[in-house]
Design an enzyme around this catalytic site. Sequence first.
Site, short mmCIF file in Angstrom:
data_model
loop_
_atom_site.label_atom_id
_atom_site.label_comp_id
_atom_site.label_asym_id
_atom_site.label_seq_id
_atom_site.Cartn_x
_atom_site.Cartn_y
_atom_site.Cartn_z
N GLU A 55 10.06 -27.82 2.87
CA GLU A 55 11.08 -28.29 1.94
C GLU A 55 12.44 -28.44 2.62
OE1 GLU A 55 8.60 -25.19 -0.41
OE2 GLU A 55 8.99 -25.74 1.68
N ASP A 203 -25.44 -13.42 28.60
CA ASP A 203 -25.28 -14.88 28.73
C ASP A 203 -24.03 -15.30 29.50
OD1 ASP A 203 -27.54 -15.00 27.15
OD2 ASP A 203 -26.42 -15.32 25.28
N ARG A 210 -15.86 -27.22 23.37
CA ARG A 210 -15.93 -28.37 24.26
C ARG A 210 -16.53 -29.58 23.56
NH1 ARG A 210 -18.29 -24.15 26.60
NH2 ARG A 210 -20.37 -25.08 26.51
N PRO A 272 -27.79 -10.93 17.26
CA PRO A 272 -28.22 -10.33 16.00
C PRO A 272 -27.49 -9.03 15.65
CG PRO A 272 -30.11 -11.12 17.23
CD PRO A 272 -28.93 -11.25 18.14
#
Length: 346
Positions: A55, A203, A210, A272
């Site tokens: 505003e 991992d 990406r 999990p």
Amino acid sequence: MAVGTIEHLAMLRALELARRGPAGINPQVGAVFLSPEGEVLAEGWHRGAGTPHAEIDALVRIAPDAAHGSTAVVTLEPCNHRGRTGPCAQALIDAGVARVVYALDDPGELSGGGADRLRAAGVDVVAGLAADEAALLVGPWLTATRLGRPEVTVKWAQSLDGRAAAHDGSSKWLTGPEARADVHRRRAEAAAILVGTGTLLADDPSLTARRGEVLYEHQPMPVVMGHRPVPSDAAVWRHPVSPAIYATHDVSAVLTDLHDRGVHSVFVEGGPTVASAFLAAGVVDRMLVYIAPLLVGGSRMALTDIGVGSLAQAQRLTVRERVVLGDDMLWVAQRDVGAQHEGGSS
């Protein structure tokens, strides 16, 4: 007075302007000022913490006294408190604005109440115009403000028979390229992406968002939780944003600290164990379940214990979307509103 076509178009424009602002500790807000004849006097949007609110950003572009009798169309209820900037509700009153049309109520205990202040000063106030569209824009901020923690999305991929990996632990690639591209797009919309140390050690994920090999402009903050140390050569240390490492399994403590850092949305993409921990804690606002047309068998289930001992205790879900992604299917779901209220924590 009913909302007219000109005001509706002005609100759509205000939402467009709001998207120019950064998503972060403050909501994205846009504003359009209309003359009594319905002409656009000025536009503005919030450009980040410590800068003028939408505003005020618009008001400073209007000549002195030109705002008198005008209509302010704003995507969020004008604020009613003094933080790093003054209360917008009072600024509108001081400028002589005659009418305020806004999309969403401000849920903040301190910042809310601007509409009442405006009405008390004789300003005509209309709430709820394009509220659904505005809620989509600032949904994570609304959740964080209401609950005092970031909005939590838990994602997992599974085979048709509910397995996250084969017996030997292999899970790359369970789903196809269309599903993986969708995950990266959604990562780029989150403020943070979280995994457990088990996933990180197994991992070594980069935790980036990406498009092919090109990074999205916005990158979520990488977050790792768990007691095992993060190797010094882990890919997460090369992320464009410095990672947050939490040597704990306490979901609530992690979310509280991320909220204190100004993080309003967390994309949980651990294995999990982590996914189940967030579900068991009752802090999941949305689930993204990518289902591949595979039968894997074995014991490597997509979820472990989530605190359900009988079918009567099952977490009831409302499915919001079903999206076909190549051969895979994405289910977007959330806990039933009644279940959330009963659980008291999400």
